[in-house]
Every structure is written in structure tokens, then in C-alpha cells.
Design an enzyme around this catalytic site. Structure first.
Site, PDB file in Angstrom:
ATOM      1  N   THR A 185     -29.604  68.008  92.136  1.00 24.24           N
ATOM      2  CA  THR A 185     -29.734  66.767  92.908  1.00 24.24           C
ATOM      3  C   THR A 185     -30.336  65.690  92.017  1.00 24.24           C
ATOM      4  OG1 THR A 185     -31.932  67.389  93.598  1.00 24.24           O
ATOM      5  CG2 THR A 185     -30.149  68.021  95.056  1.00 24.24           C
ATOM      6  N   GLU A 330     -25.867  68.563  98.264  1.00 23.50           N
ATOM      7  CA  GLU A 330     -26.185  69.759  99.059  1.00 23.50           C
ATOM      8  C   GLU A 330     -25.081  70.113 100.054  1.00 23.50           C
ATOM      9  OE1 GLU A 330     -28.266  67.347  98.298  1.00 23.50           O
ATOM     10  OE2 GLU A 330     -30.340  68.018  98.149  1.00 23.50           O
ATOM     11  N   LYS A 439     -41.716  51.278 108.188  1.00 24.73           N
ATOM     12  CA  LYS A 439     -42.379  51.531 109.474  1.00 24.73           C
ATOM     13  C   LYS A 439     -43.261  50.334 109.791  1.00 24.73           C
ATOM     14  CE  LYS A 439     -41.633  56.368 109.319  1.00 24.73           C
ATOM     15  NZ  LYS A 439     -41.974  57.639 108.815  1.00 24.73           N
ATOM     16  N   TRP A 444     -39.153  51.557 113.409  1.00 25.47           N
ATOM     17  CA  TRP A 444     -38.478  51.690 112.124  1.00 25.47           C
ATOM     18  C   TRP A 444     -37.533  50.515 111.870  1.00 25.47           C
ATOM     19  CZ3 TRP A 444     -36.669  57.512 111.562  1.00 25.47           C
ATOM     20  CH2 TRP A 444     -37.817  58.326 111.578  1.00 25.47           C
TER      21      TRP A 444
HETATM   22  P1  AMP Z   1     -26.088  62.619  96.099  1.00 25.20           P
HETATM   23  O1  AMP Z   1     -26.463  64.011  96.376  1.00 25.20           O
HETATM   24  O2  AMP Z   1     -26.516  62.129  94.768  1.00 25.20           O
HETATM   25  O3  AMP Z   1     -24.634  62.381  96.350  1.00 25.20           O
HETATM   26  O4  AMP Z   1     -26.889  61.704  97.124  1.00 25.20           O
HETATM   27  C1  AMP Z   1     -26.731  61.884  98.500  1.00 25.20           C
HETATM   28  C2  AMP Z   1     -27.356  60.736  99.238  1.00 25.20           C
HETATM   29  O5  AMP Z   1     -26.669  59.515  98.953  1.00 25.20           O
HETATM   30  C3  AMP Z   1     -27.277  60.862 100.728  1.00 25.20           C
HETATM   31  O6  AMP Z   1     -28.269  61.713 101.252  1.00 25.20           O
HETATM   32  C4  AMP Z   1     -27.440  59.420 101.170  1.00 25.20           C
HETATM   33  O7  AMP Z   1     -28.788  59.019 101.168  1.00 25.20           O
HETATM   34  C5  AMP Z   1     -26.708  58.662 100.080  1.00 25.20           C
HETATM   35  N1  AMP Z   1     -25.343  58.359 100.517  1.00 25.20           N
HETATM   36  C6  AMP Z   1     -24.210  59.008 100.219  1.00 25.20           C
HETATM   37  N2  AMP Z   1     -23.147  58.403 100.776  1.00 25.20           N
HETATM   38  C7  AMP Z   1     -23.617  57.342 101.458  1.00 25.20           C
HETATM   39  C8  AMP Z   1     -23.026  56.324 102.274  1.00 25.20           C
HETATM   40  N3  AMP Z   1     -21.720  56.268 102.477  1.00 25.20           N
HETATM   41  N4  AMP Z   1     -23.840  55.411 102.831  1.00 25.20           N
HETATM   42  C9  AMP Z   1     -25.177  55.444 102.642  1.00 25.20           C
HETATM   43  N5  AMP Z   1     -25.789  56.368 101.881  1.00 25.20           N
HETATM   44  C10 AMP Z   1     -25.024  57.306 101.300  1.00 25.20           C
END
Ligand code: AMP
Length: 548
Positions: A185, A330, A439, A444
Site C-alpha cells: 500500500t 487491498e 471535524k 464532518w
Molecule cells: P490505492 O490503494 O493506492 O489505490 O489507494 C486507495 C485509495 O485511493 C482509496 O482508499 C481512496 O481513498 C482513494 N481512491 C481510489 N479511487 C478513488 C476515487 N474514485 N475517488 C476518491 N478516492 C479514490
């Protein structure tokens, strides 16, 4: 009573077998790291990947060993990907955009035995070689001519290994729950954590991605995955395209608007997938040069929220349909897509656009729920926000080596760390990351929603919202804006633009114009760094309070 159907292990080597057997002459075209466009086919890729598996065995790689790749999207990367997974080793994709210290941490944590690298990344590996004690071999993804430029003692040549590997290698033949690949991650808090996919999870994810309301990829498609194979499993495309028999166009290291445009047009690309910043680059390039698109029909955009201006730009100026997707490493990574239901498809284009801007609905195989901090389920009314929790066969159960401990709740759901609403039609909308949400007075405020609106201002290039300490409300929003080159603006101009588009109490207490809004290793706004840079900043409203 058990069913009486065949037990055919769901291992990903079978995906490439299918592509080679039934779409054997379908092309994989790459912009090579050396420069020229090179072409191969699924048939050739399988032959060469099998030889590479044998070569890896010759280097002492055994099932379960981690073999890393530090590479752009190319045909050779696809060969390494299947060669490693097919023989039962674990393909560990490394993100070259990480800081060197993080890369070393990940390589050591994974105990990578071999690293495949593009020529591009040899200098990083050379500089930090001594900090990677488990790495026995470095393989440079080039030919002998390329090796002449590779200044790395003991490095092996990819093409020489392929040429020397025997052609017959039995792939698969192991439990479908065997680990296939490892992806860390992005680690915005603490150390990065490893997500260890299994053959079964990837196979099921592949079948799901092919759905019409998901990626909708067919044998007639030509697909350009701009999303890198090192980010979130390439959104599954290295598997889905092979499973469907789609032509693959791999962009190598050139992801700027002009280079992406050139491949879209010369290779007849019909479908592509990338994060919003890539599309902004493409749209700008096409507008500046008065260009059109002749074959591209659909793009999937995800990784961060898609700004309205991108959806409109693609739709109105270029006739391209945008599907907004949400997911995470994940989740293999697809979680939701904004494809229209029958009800939404029957509405006018403007109403449909409102739904496109939401992150969308889950495909079969993804269960979702919303919860408050007390663990109580929240209603799907489109306004109540809560923690988004997910469950399914291609969603993480625990991190590699148990990092982070028990990560599922009593019902087996994983907390995504995202805060969202779900409306009555089942469309999920991300309102924030749990750690970014503001917050204010016990309520929120969604930073993403304000950012999306602010970035729609014609003078804004990028916008970010963070919370700043406030003596009365705990936190209040501050809007940071990076302006388009050469333009000027004022706080009042941006506040007037937001007026009426967000609740009054969400209005930022300040607007700060900045030269740079930093992006992290996966193209998302790096709020952690912004917060660090804004240390010492005091809200004008807080100052007023102090002096009152
Ligand atoms: P990653 O594992 O690097 O792909 O990051 C995942 C995170 O990216 C998610 O938990 C979100 O916070 C953010 N994310 C992915 N797609 C979107 C989307 N379409 N809109 C907003 N946030 C997103």
C-alpha cells in the site's frame, strides 16, 4: 451434499494459456524503454514467459519465493509477471515513485530474491544495493545491446535469460489459494503494508472485471493501461485483457499527454484506464493542438475522485464515455464503478452526469456497509456519511507477515479508511479519507467535495482542502489553490465561486494560493506533506478569535 463439477484450480497461468490458445496472434504493443515501438503476441509471450520461468528456476528461485519487478508497463513486464506467477513464485511489483528508503524497506520486508528492473531504475538500485541483503540477482529488462549501457556489476540480461531457458515448463498444478503476487500500500501513515494476492483472488477479480457494468473489455477492444502494473495490480488489466483476448498497448515510461495521445491514435485504442492527472495532461494536449480522437470510446478513471470538468471535457469535446471507479490495493483493486442502472440510463444527460461523478455501485463479489464510529450501520440515504467497510473473495484478509494485526471486524468486513455516503440507488460517494475529514463543531466536512468544486474554477489547476485548528470549532477548512500558469485571483473570487454549491458552514475560512500541490507516489494529493508544509499556519478566523 457436494456438487459434482470439476475441480479446476483458478490459477492465473490459465489466463495466459487461454490467451495464447485462443487469441494467440493478438498483439501486445509496447513503447520500449530503449525507445522504439515493439510488437509481440499472446502466443509469443507465453513461449517466452515459460522460458523465463525455467531461467528463474536455474537461478534458484523456488515456489513461494518473492521475485520483484521495478518496471514500467511493457511486454517484457507482462512476460516477467506471468513467468513468476506461473511457476508458483510471488510477483512483487515495486513502485519506483517511492522514496529510496521506502523501496529498500519494502524489498527487505518482502525478502525479494531477484529484482527485474528497467534500465531507468539501475542508478537507484546501484546506489542502494548494499541495503538489500536478500537480493541475489538483478535482471535488467533489455537485450545485450542495452546491457552495454547498464553500469551494474553482476547484472543479468533479460533477453539472454529468455534465450537460455528451456521451452517446456509446467505451470500451475498447485492450490488456487497459493500466493501469486504482492503489492504494498502507498503507506501514507506508517510503513507500507503488503497485500498478498492469491491466484484464486486474482482469477475471480478477472472474471468480475470483464462484466459489462465493470470494465466491459472484449476481444474487439484495444486497451491502453496507463495505470502502472506497480500500482494496485494494474487495476486487473494485465489479467483481464489476456482473459478477453484484447489487444494490449503498453505505454512504457512516457505518460505525458503527447505520448499517450500518439499511442491512442496510432494503435487504434478503444479503451483506457488511468488516474485523473494523466487525463488532464491528455485533454490539455489535445486542446492546445486542436486534436480529436478517432477510436477511443471509453475510459475508466479512478485512484482519486474524477473532477467534473474531465467528464464533461471527454463527453462534450471528444465523444468519450467516462466510467468513474473506486478501489484500493487491498481490493485487487476494483470496488465500485459508476455504470448506470436502468433507472439512471433513462434520465437526461445532466442527471446521468451527476451519477457519473459518484464512485458508483459494487459488482457481484463486493459487499459494502457504512458504519459510524460506534460500529452501528448507517442508512443508505445519500447524505449520512460513515466509514466504508467491504468484504469479498478478492479483498484482503490480513497484511503480509501479519502487519497491522487483525484487520477485519466481527462480521469479516475490512475498514477501507474511506468515509462515504450511499444513496437510495446504491451509488457510493467518497466524501473523504477518514484521516482527512474535517471535524468542525462535532460535524464532518468533506474535503474532497470542496476540492472537486474548487478545481472546476477556470483559473484553478489543482485544489486541496485541509483542516486547520480553530479554538471554537476544533477544525475549519482551508482551501489551497494552485492557479493555472500566468493567472491571478483572490480569496473572494474563490469563495464566491463556492457559494451556493456547498453548505454555508462548509465554506473555507481561508484561501491560500500556493506554487505547488504535492502528489504522492500513486498520483494522489499528498495531504500529509501539505499539512507538514502548513505547520505554523494560523487561520485568520482563529487569529481574530485570539485577539478578540
Ligand atoms: P490505492 O490503494 O493506492 O489505490 O489507494 C486507495 C485509495 O485511493 C482509496 O482508499 C481512496 O481513498 C482513494 N481512491 C481510489 N479511487 C478513488 C476515487 N474514485 N475517488 C476518491 N478516492 C479514490
Amino acid at each position: 451434499m457436494l456438487g459434482l463439477m470439476q475441480n479446476w484450480p483458478l490459477t492465473v497461468d490459465r489466463i495466459l494459456d487461454h490467451a495464447a490458445n485462443w487469441h494467440g496472434d493478438r498483439e501486445i504493443v509496447s513503447r520500449s524503454i530503449e525507445g522504439p515501438i515493439v510488437r509481440t503476441t499472446y502466443g509469443e509471450v507465453r513461449t517466452r514467459a515459460k522460458k523465463l520461468s525455467n531461467a528463474l528456476k536455474g537461478l534458484g528461485v523456488k515456489p513461494g519465493d518473492r521475485v520483484a519487478t521495478l518496471a514500467w508497463n511493457t511486454g517484457r513486464h507482462i512476460e516477467a509477471w506471468y513467468a513468476i506467477m506461473g511457476m508458483g513464485a510471488v510477483c512483487h511489483t515495486l513502485n519506483p515513485r517511492l522514496f529510496a528508503e521506502q523501496l529498500c524497506y519494502i524489498i527487505n520486508h518482502a525478502e525479494d530474491k531477484v529484482i527485474f528492473t528497467d534500465l531507468t531504475f539501475l542508478p537507484i538500485l546501484k546506489e542502494h544495493r548494499a541495503s538489500m541483503p536478500t537480493v541475489e540477482h538483478v535482471v535488467v529488462m533489455t537485450d545485450e545491446a542495452g546491457m552495454a549501457e547498464a553500469d551494474f556489476p553482476g547484472a543479468l540480461c533479460f533477453e539472454t535469460l529468455v534465450a537460455g531457458g528451456g521451452p517446456d515448463c509446467v505451470w500451475g498444478d498447485f492450490d488456487e489459494n497459493t500466493a501469486s503476487s504482492l503489492c504494498y500500500t502507498s503507506g501514507t501513515t506508517g510503513h507500507p503494508k503488503g497485500v498478498l494476492y492469491s491466484h484464486r483472488s486474482n482469477f475471480i477479480h478477472t472474471l468480475v472485471t470483464l462484466g459489462v457494468d465493470v470494465m466491459n473489455i472484449s476481444a474487439r477492444d484495444t486497451v491502453l493501461p496507463v495505470v502502472p502494473m506497480f500500482h494496485a495490480n494494474a487495476w486487473g488489466l494485465a489479467f483481464s485483457c489476456a482473459a478477453a483476448g484484447a489487444k494490449l498497448v503498453m505505454p512504457g515510461q512516457k505518460l505525458d499527454g503527447a505520448s499517450v495521445y500518439e499511442l491512442l491514435e496510432t494503435e487504434g485504442v478503444t479503451f483506457s484506464a488511468a488516474v485523473p492527472t494523466v487525463w488532464l495532461g491528455l485533454l490539455t494536449h489535445m486542446r492546445e493542438n486542436k486534436l480529436g480522437l478517432s477510436t477511443l470510446k471509453r475510459v475508466v478513471i479512478g485512484g482519486s475522485a474524477v473532477p467534473e470538468a474531465i467528464v464533461r471535457g471527454f463527453r462534450d469535446e471528444f465523444g468519450v464515455d467516462v466510467t468513474h471507479a473506486w478501489g484500493m490495493t487491498e481490493m485487487s483493486p476494483l470496488g465500485t464503478l459508476s455504470s448506470p442502472t436502468a433507472k439512471v440510463a433513462a434520465t437526461d444527460p445532466e442527471t446521468q452526469l451527476r451519477y457519473k461523478l459518484k464512485q458508483g455501485r459494487p459488482p457481484v463479489g463486493v459487499e459494502m456497509k457504512l458504519e459510524n464510529d460506534a460500529g452501528e450501520r448507517l442508512p443508505h440515504d445519500g447524505t449520512t456519511f460513515g466509514r466504508l467497510m467491504v468484504k469479498g473473495p478478492f479483498i484482503v484478509d490480513s497484511y503480509f507477515k501479519g502487519d497491522g494485526g487483525q484487520i477485519l471486524d466481527d462480521e469479516g468486513f475490512f475498514d477501507t479508511g474511506d468515509v462515504a455516503t450511499i444513496d437510495g440507488d446504491g451509488y457510493m460517494q467518497i466524501t473523504d479519507r477518514a484521516k482527512d475529514v474535517i471535524k468542525s463543531g462535532g460535524e464532518w466536512i468533506s474535503t474532497i467535495e470542496i476540492e472537486n468544486i474548487a478545481v472546476g474554477h477556470e483559473k484553478a489547476f489543482l485544489a486541496a482542502v485541509i483542516g486547520a485548528a480553530h479554538p471554537k470549532w476544533d477544525e475549519r477548512p482551508v482551501l489551497l489553490v494552485k492557479l493555472m500558469p500566468g493567472v491571478e485571483s483572490t480569496k473572494e473570487e474563490f469563495l464566491a465561486f463556492l457559494e451556493g454549491k456547498i453548505a454555508k458552514w462548509w465554506t473555507p475560512d481561508d484561501v491560500v494560493f500556493v506554487d505547488d500541490i504535492p502528489l504522492g507516489a500513486t498520483g494522489k494529493i499528498d495531504k500529509k506533506l501539505i499539512r507538514e508544509r502548513m505547520k505554523g499556519y494560523v487561520l485568520p478566523t482563529a487569529k481574530a478569535k485570539e485577539t478578540a
